[in-house]
Write an enzyme that holds these catalytic residues in place. Structure first.
Site, short mmCIF file in Angstrom:
data_model
loop_
_atom_site.label_atom_id
_atom_site.label_comp_id
_atom_site.label_asym_id
_atom_site.label_seq_id
_atom_site.Cartn_x
_atom_site.Cartn_y
_atom_site.Cartn_z
N TYR A 215 -20.94 18.84 -0.12
CA TYR A 215 -20.82 18.76 1.34
C TYR A 215 -22.19 18.61 2.00
O TYR A 215 -22.41 17.73 2.84
CB TYR A 215 -20.11 20.00 1.87
CG TYR A 215 -19.82 19.95 3.35
CD1 TYR A 215 -18.72 19.25 3.83
CD2 TYR A 215 -20.62 20.62 4.27
CE1 TYR A 215 -18.42 19.22 5.19
CE2 TYR A 215 -20.35 20.59 5.62
CZ TYR A 215 -19.24 19.89 6.08
OH TYR A 215 -18.97 19.86 7.43
N SER B 17 -23.82 17.98 10.27
CA SER B 17 -23.60 19.43 10.22
C SER B 17 -24.93 20.13 10.04
O SER B 17 -25.88 19.55 9.48
CB SER B 17 -22.68 19.78 9.04
OG SER B 17 -22.64 21.18 8.81
#
Length: 237
Positions: free
Chosen positions: A146, A133
């Site tokens: 995350y 990501s």
């Protein structure tokens, strides 16, 4: 015999789009997902579906054992399964942290650990693609677990490229804002991207397919950012 690609988190959104993209290209496709309802909704008969948790070592072993019996080969692994876990840092518990790391990072490790031997038994060379990501390289408040997991994926990628070469290539893709199934955004949200729009799942699949084929045989250990230019845009408020 058609090549086999496996996709973790393949029952929804990016994973599902990648799965159907490969089916349309004539590949054999197997997915593993822990969302039983999402798996049941997929009626495609040519798709091998497995209910399992990527952070559970026994589930991963069973998944690959079934694939070995059914297909007797493995050509590409797409590590995609992930959870968000966004939370105020001071409310983030150790269990919250561990759950995100277990799924988003340890799950990738397990998928490769038990999939690579089957891949190495096949003729030709294999490819592993880890979906990371842009939050691996940029963040907002509450992204600690995350972002750490996604940054860890980048380190895992180049480490595996060293360990598994020359027979297996390993690369990462870091998506930015990719519209999920049926997601709609405003024109302003589209236009903030340098290319004038947010991303589509097809944008991710196009690169996944390229990295899965021999045309990319000189590429390994890399991270490809697909974000419409957002990580290159300087914004002040």
């Amino acid at each position: 015999m058609s090549k086999l690609v496996v996709i973790s988190g393949g029952a929804n959104n990016i994973g599902k789009g990648i799965a159907f993209g490969f089916l349309n290209e004539g590949w054999n496709v197997a997915i593993i997902d822990n969302n039983i309802e999402a798996l049941k909704k997929i009626k495609e008969p040519n798709l091998f579906k497995f209910f399992g948790d990527v952070s559970n070592e026994d589930d991963i072993k069973k998944f690959y054992n079934e694939l070995k019996i059914k297909y007797k080969r493995l050509d590409v692994i797409i590590n995609n399964a992930a959870i968000g876990g966004f939370k105020n840092f001071f409310e983030l518990t150790l269990n919250d942290w561990k759950k995100v790391i277990d799924v988003n990072l340890t799950g990738y490790f397990l998928m490769v650990k038990y999939g690579a031997p089957l891949m190495l038994d096949c003729p030709g060379k294999g490819s592993i693609i880890n979906i990371s990501s842009t939050r691996a390289i940029m963040s907002e408040p509450g992204n600690e677990a995350y972002s750490s997991s996604k940054a860890g994926i980048l380190g895992l990628t180049h480490a595996l490229a060293n360990s598994l070469g020359p027979n297996i290539r390993v690369n990462a893709i870091s998506p930015g804002w990719i519209l999920h199934e049926n997601e709609q955004v405003s024109e302003i949200e589209h236009k903030q991207h340098l290319v004038g729009r947010a991303g589509y799942i097809q944008d991710i699949f196009n690169l996944v397919l390229f990295l899965s084929e021999n045309k990319s045989e000189f590429i390994t250990g890399q991270n490809f950012v697909i974000d419409g230019g957002m990580t290159k845009k300087m914004t002040y408020i």
